[in-house]
Design a protein around this motif. Structure first.
Motif, short mmCIF file in Angstrom:
data_model
loop_
_atom_site.label_atom_id
_atom_site.label_comp_id
_atom_site.label_asym_id
_atom_site.label_seq_id
_atom_site.Cartn_x
_atom_site.Cartn_y
_atom_site.Cartn_z
N PHE A 35 0.80 -1.22 0.00
CA PHE A 35 0.00 0.00 0.00
C PHE A 35 0.83 1.28 0.00
CE2 PHE A 35 -1.90 -3.37 2.61
CZ PHE A 35 -3.03 -3.65 1.88
N SER A 36 2.15 1.16 0.12
CA SER A 36 2.99 2.36 0.24
C SER A 36 4.40 2.05 -0.22
CB SER A 36 3.01 2.83 1.70
OG SER A 36 3.99 3.83 1.91
N GLY A 37 5.14 3.10 -0.58
CA GLY A 37 6.55 2.95 -0.83
C GLY A 37 7.30 2.78 0.49
N PRO A 38 8.52 2.25 0.45
CA PRO A 38 9.24 1.98 1.70
C PRO A 38 9.62 3.22 2.50
CG PRO A 38 10.68 1.66 -0.20
CD PRO A 38 9.30 1.85 -0.74
N PHE A 39 9.93 4.32 1.81
CA PHE A 39 10.42 5.49 2.52
C PHE A 39 9.28 6.25 3.21
CE2 PHE A 39 13.59 5.20 -1.10
CZ PHE A 39 14.46 4.40 -0.37
N GLU A 40 8.14 6.37 2.52
CA GLU A 40 7.00 7.05 3.15
C GLU A 40 6.47 6.26 4.33
OE1 GLU A 40 4.86 9.95 -0.07
OE2 GLU A 40 4.30 7.83 -0.16
N PHE A 41 6.42 4.94 4.20
CA PHE A 41 5.96 4.13 5.33
C PHE A 41 6.90 4.28 6.52
CE2 PHE A 41 6.17 0.07 7.68
CZ PHE A 41 4.90 0.10 8.23
N SER A 42 8.21 4.25 6.25
CA SER A 42 9.19 4.40 7.33
C SER A 42 9.03 5.75 8.03
CB SER A 42 10.61 4.25 6.79
OG SER A 42 10.82 2.96 6.27
N ALA A 43 8.84 6.81 7.22
CA ALA A 43 8.69 8.15 7.80
C ALA A 43 7.44 8.22 8.67
CB ALA A 43 8.64 9.20 6.69
N LEU A 44 6.31 7.74 8.15
CA LEU A 44 5.07 7.77 8.93
C LEU A 44 5.20 6.93 10.20
CD1 LEU A 44 2.46 7.41 6.05
CD2 LEU A 44 2.80 9.41 7.51
N ARG A 45 5.82 5.76 10.07
CA ARG A 45 5.97 4.87 11.22
C ARG A 45 6.77 5.52 12.33
NH1 ARG A 45 9.84 -0.52 11.64
NH2 ARG A 45 9.74 -0.60 13.92
N TYR A 46 7.90 6.11 11.98
CA TYR A 46 8.77 6.63 13.02
C TYR A 46 8.35 8.00 13.55
CZ TYR A 46 12.01 2.85 13.52
OH TYR A 46 12.56 1.63 13.84
N VAL A 47 7.67 8.78 12.73
CA VAL A 47 7.07 10.01 13.28
C VAL A 47 6.04 9.64 14.35
CG1 VAL A 47 5.55 11.95 12.77
CG2 VAL A 47 7.51 11.49 11.29
#
Length: 296
Positions: A35-47
């Motif tokens: 459902f998402s690219g790896p970098f956007e998911f990582s950013a959302l997850r860690y924010v």
């Protein structure tokens, strides 16, 4: 039963939860990429994870004063930004089980890093662990079959190396004394998350598909993997000997392989299975302590 034995028993029970949460999270992170690219998911997850950890600091009425900024920033760039982006990128083409296993090469990189950079010569047991791990990694990678998902494997190994740098720097910072584990975790995660947001904004990726499954994956990562698990881990580190807590690094990647096999159909080959056994033995050698250390 004494208060010390009660606390130790509670910590042993608590250890099961971050181990289970982090093991299963390799499946969640892999599925989130639908459902998402790896970098956007990582950013959302860690924010989200950063918000959770600072909320925990507020609830516990602990100081929000940052630890020494330069080493904390270096830890955040290595342990949060480097590790998470590399392993999430590895999951794009690589299996969840193999990525977890290779990312948890961290203890071996940590020994090598300490040897080469800090001039701490490892004990014979650790050298033996490195040798066994090297054999296991070759068997898992199976280079005689060609490159295959070689890029993914190299990214996962690089993620383990970045994590090792972060752990090594953390150990050096803790040696100064007066450093709160939870505070350092929150601040380094804040710095690493800021870097993730910048990369997510700069690197083009497909639009996020805001489905229930993706939202559930985000919640799992922010509330459980980055919030509850870290809080319980802080309690475990404070109450249990280092060797007992460290042995969880043996369980998490092996459980990750098992989850990937059962839920994603990622069945390892016979040679990979032998390699997994070698890596498990190596992790046991690296994390094991003498009877004297265990009694502390």
């Amino acid at each position: 039963m004494t208060q010390a034995s009660t606390s130790r028993r509670a910590a042993l029970i608590a250890l099961a939860f971050p181990t289970l949460i982090w093991s299963y999270n390799w499946i969640v992170m892999k599925q989130a990429l639908q459902f998402s690219g790896p970098f956007e998911f990582s950013a959302l997850r860690y924010v989200g994870g950063t918000i959770v950890l600072f909320a925990v600091l507020l609830v516990r009425r602990e100081s929000l004063r940052p630890p020494p900024l330069v080493p904390t920033a270096m830890i955040g760039l290595a342990q949060t930004l480097g590790f998470q982006l590399l392993v999430q990128w590895a999951l794009v083409d690589g299996g969840a089980g193999k990525t977890a296993l290779l990312a948890y090469s961290m203890p071996f990189w940590l020994v090598l890093f300490g040897w080469l950079v800090w001039k701490v010569r490892p004990a014979p047991r650790l050298i033996a662990g490195l040798a066994v791990a090297g054999i296991g990694l070759v068997l898992v990678l199976e280079p005689w079959l060609g490159l295959g998902d070689g890029r993914s494997s190299l990214l996962a190994l690089a993620g383990g190396f970045a994590w090792a740098i972060g752990v090594s720097l953390s150990k050096r910072l803790f040696e100064r004394g007066g450093i709160n584990v939870l505070s350092l975790t929150a601040w380094q995660m804040l710095i690493g998350s800021a870097g993730m947001v910048v990369i997510a904004l700069l690197v083009p990726e497909r639009p996020i598909e805001w489905s229930n499954a993706f939202i559930a994956a985000l919640l799992y990562n922010t509330v459980l993997a980055s919030g509850l698990a870290w809080l319980l881990w802080s309690f475990v580190v404070a109450e249990l000997p280092a060797n007992v807590a460290g042995l969880s690094s043996l369980v998490i990647p092996i459980a990750g392989v098992a989850f990937a096999w059962a839920l994603l159909g990622e069945r390892p080959s016979p040679v990979e299975c032998v390699g997994i056994v070698f890596i498990a033995v190596a992790l046991l050698l690296v994390n094991w302590r003498s009877g004297e250390a265990q009694s502390r």
